[in-house]
Design an enzyme around this catalytic site. Structure first.
Site, PDB file in Angstrom:
ATOM      1  N   GLU A 291      26.336  62.468  63.409  1.00 61.36           N
ATOM      2  CA  GLU A 291      27.133  62.958  64.682  1.00 61.36           C
ATOM      3  C   GLU A 291      26.591  64.218  65.263  1.00 61.36           C
ATOM      4  OE1 GLU A 291      31.724  62.200  63.653  1.00 61.36           O
ATOM      5  OE2 GLU A 291      30.659  63.047  62.040  1.00 61.36           O
TER       6      GLU A 291
ATOM      7  N   LYS B  73      38.492  61.136  69.734  1.00 60.60           N
ATOM      8  CA  LYS B  73      36.884  60.815  69.411  1.00 60.60           C
ATOM      9  C   LYS B  73      36.926  59.410  69.162  1.00 60.60           C
ATOM     10  CE  LYS B  73      33.955  62.265  65.749  1.00 60.60           C
ATOM     11  NZ  LYS B  73      33.740  63.189  64.571  1.00 60.60           N
TER      12      LYS B  73
END
Length: 122
Positions: A22, A99
Protein backbone atom coordinates in the site's frame (compact mmCIF):
# COMPACT_ATOMS: atom_id res chain seq x y z
CA UNK A 1 -29.49 27.47 12.52
CA UNK A 2 -26.35 25.77 11.26
CA UNK A 3 -25.98 25.59 7.52
CA UNK A 4 -23.88 23.02 5.69
CA UNK A 5 -21.41 23.02 2.85
CA UNK A 6 -20.56 19.58 1.45
CA UNK A 7 -17.77 18.35 -0.77
CA UNK A 8 -18.23 14.75 -1.85
CA UNK A 9 -16.22 12.28 -3.87
CA UNK A 10 -12.84 14.04 -3.83
CA UNK A 11 -10.58 11.30 -5.20
CA UNK A 12 -6.85 11.53 -4.54
CA UNK A 13 -4.00 9.03 -4.85
CA UNK A 14 -2.31 8.34 -1.54
CA UNK A 15 0.11 5.86 0.02
CA UNK A 16 -1.64 5.11 3.31
CA UNK A 17 -1.97 1.72 4.93
CA UNK A 18 -0.21 -0.77 7.14
CA UNK A 19 1.10 -3.00 4.34
CA UNK A 20 4.29 -2.32 2.37
CA UNK A 21 2.47 -2.76 -0.93
CA UNK A 22 0.00 0.00 0.00
CA UNK A 23 2.83 2.36 0.84
CA UNK A 24 4.79 1.46 -2.27
CA UNK A 25 2.07 1.35 -4.93
CA UNK A 26 -0.53 3.65 -3.43
CA UNK A 27 -4.24 3.66 -4.15
CA UNK A 28 -7.14 6.04 -4.58
CA UNK A 29 -8.85 7.44 -1.50
CA UNK A 30 -12.23 9.14 -1.71
CA UNK A 31 -13.05 11.94 0.72
CA UNK A 32 -16.41 13.42 1.68
CA UNK A 33 -16.60 16.41 4.00
CA UNK A 34 -19.54 18.32 5.41
CA UNK A 35 -18.91 21.64 7.11
CA UNK A 36 -21.32 23.17 9.63
CA UNK A 37 -21.29 26.96 9.61
CA UNK A 38 -23.50 29.95 9.12
CA UNK A 39 -23.79 31.04 5.49
CA UNK A 40 -25.87 34.15 6.31
CA UNK A 41 -23.03 36.63 5.76
CA UNK A 42 -22.22 35.11 2.37
CA UNK A 43 -25.87 35.01 1.35
CA UNK A 44 -26.31 38.66 2.30
CA UNK A 45 -23.12 39.91 0.64
CA UNK A 46 -22.93 37.46 -2.28
CA UNK A 47 -19.16 37.61 -1.69
CA UNK A 48 -16.92 34.54 -1.75
CA UNK A 49 -14.77 36.08 0.98
CA UNK A 50 -17.68 35.59 3.41
CA UNK A 51 -17.77 31.80 3.10
CA UNK A 52 -15.55 28.76 2.74
CA UNK A 53 -13.99 28.58 -0.71
CA UNK A 54 -14.63 24.92 -1.52
CA UNK A 55 -12.07 24.92 -4.33
CA UNK A 56 -9.34 25.94 -1.91
CA UNK A 57 -10.66 23.44 0.63
CA UNK A 58 -10.46 20.65 -1.96
CA UNK A 59 -6.84 21.56 -2.75
CA UNK A 60 -5.89 21.58 0.94
CA UNK A 61 -7.55 18.20 1.53
CA UNK A 62 -5.87 16.73 -1.55
CA UNK A 63 -2.49 17.89 -0.25
CA UNK A 64 -3.05 15.92 2.96
CA UNK A 65 -4.26 12.76 1.21
CA UNK A 66 -1.39 12.88 -1.27
CA UNK A 67 1.14 13.80 1.40
CA UNK A 68 2.72 12.05 4.37
CA UNK A 69 1.64 8.42 4.61
CA UNK A 70 -0.14 7.15 7.71
CA UNK A 71 -1.14 3.64 8.73
CA UNK A 72 -4.79 4.20 9.63
CA UNK A 73 -7.81 5.80 7.98
CA UNK A 74 -8.64 7.18 11.42
CA UNK A 75 -5.41 9.19 11.41
CA UNK A 76 -6.00 10.45 7.89
CA UNK A 77 -9.57 11.47 8.74
CA UNK A 78 -8.35 13.37 11.81
CA UNK A 79 -5.81 15.30 9.72
CA UNK A 80 -8.49 16.16 7.18
CA UNK A 81 -10.82 17.37 9.93
CA UNK A 82 -8.06 19.66 11.18
CA UNK A 83 -7.87 21.21 7.70
CA UNK A 84 -11.63 21.79 7.71
CA UNK A 85 -11.57 23.37 11.16
CA UNK A 86 -8.65 25.65 10.31
CA UNK A 87 -11.30 28.14 9.15
CA UNK A 88 -12.72 29.61 12.36
CA UNK A 89 -16.14 30.05 10.72
CA UNK A 90 -16.55 26.27 10.59
CA UNK A 91 -18.25 25.13 13.79
CA UNK A 92 -17.92 21.41 13.03
CA UNK A 93 -16.82 19.09 10.26
CA UNK A 94 -17.81 15.55 9.37
CA UNK A 95 -15.16 13.72 7.36
CA UNK A 96 -15.49 10.35 5.67
CA UNK A 97 -12.47 8.67 4.12
CA UNK A 98 -13.24 5.80 1.76
CA UNK A 99 -10.68 3.17 0.82
CA UNK A 100 -12.43 1.27 -1.99
CA UNK A 101 -9.32 -0.74 -2.92
CA UNK A 102 -8.45 -1.87 0.60
CA UNK A 103 -6.44 -5.10 0.64
CA UNK A 104 -9.28 -7.43 1.62
CA UNK A 105 -9.33 -10.81 -0.16
CA UNK A 106 -13.13 -10.77 -0.48
CA UNK A 107 -15.62 -8.90 -2.63
CA UNK A 108 -16.71 -5.66 -0.96
CA UNK A 109 -18.00 -2.29 -2.06
CA UNK A 110 -16.14 0.05 0.26
CA UNK A 111 -14.31 0.54 3.53
CA UNK A 112 -14.74 3.92 5.21
CA UNK A 113 -14.13 5.78 8.43
CA UNK A 114 -16.32 8.74 9.41
CA UNK A 115 -15.52 11.23 12.16
CA UNK A 116 -17.12 14.46 13.35
CA UNK A 117 -15.07 17.15 15.04
CA UNK A 118 -16.02 20.54 16.47
CA UNK A 119 -14.06 23.70 17.05
CA UNK A 120 -12.31 23.41 20.42
CA UNK A 121 -13.69 26.75 21.61
CA UNK A 122 -17.32 25.80 21.00
Amino acid sequence: MTDRIALRGLTVRGHHGVFDVERREGQDFVVDVELELSTRAAAASDDLADTVHYGELAEALATVVGGEAVDLLETLAERLAEVCLSDARVAAATVTVHKPQAPIPLTFADVAVTIRREQASR
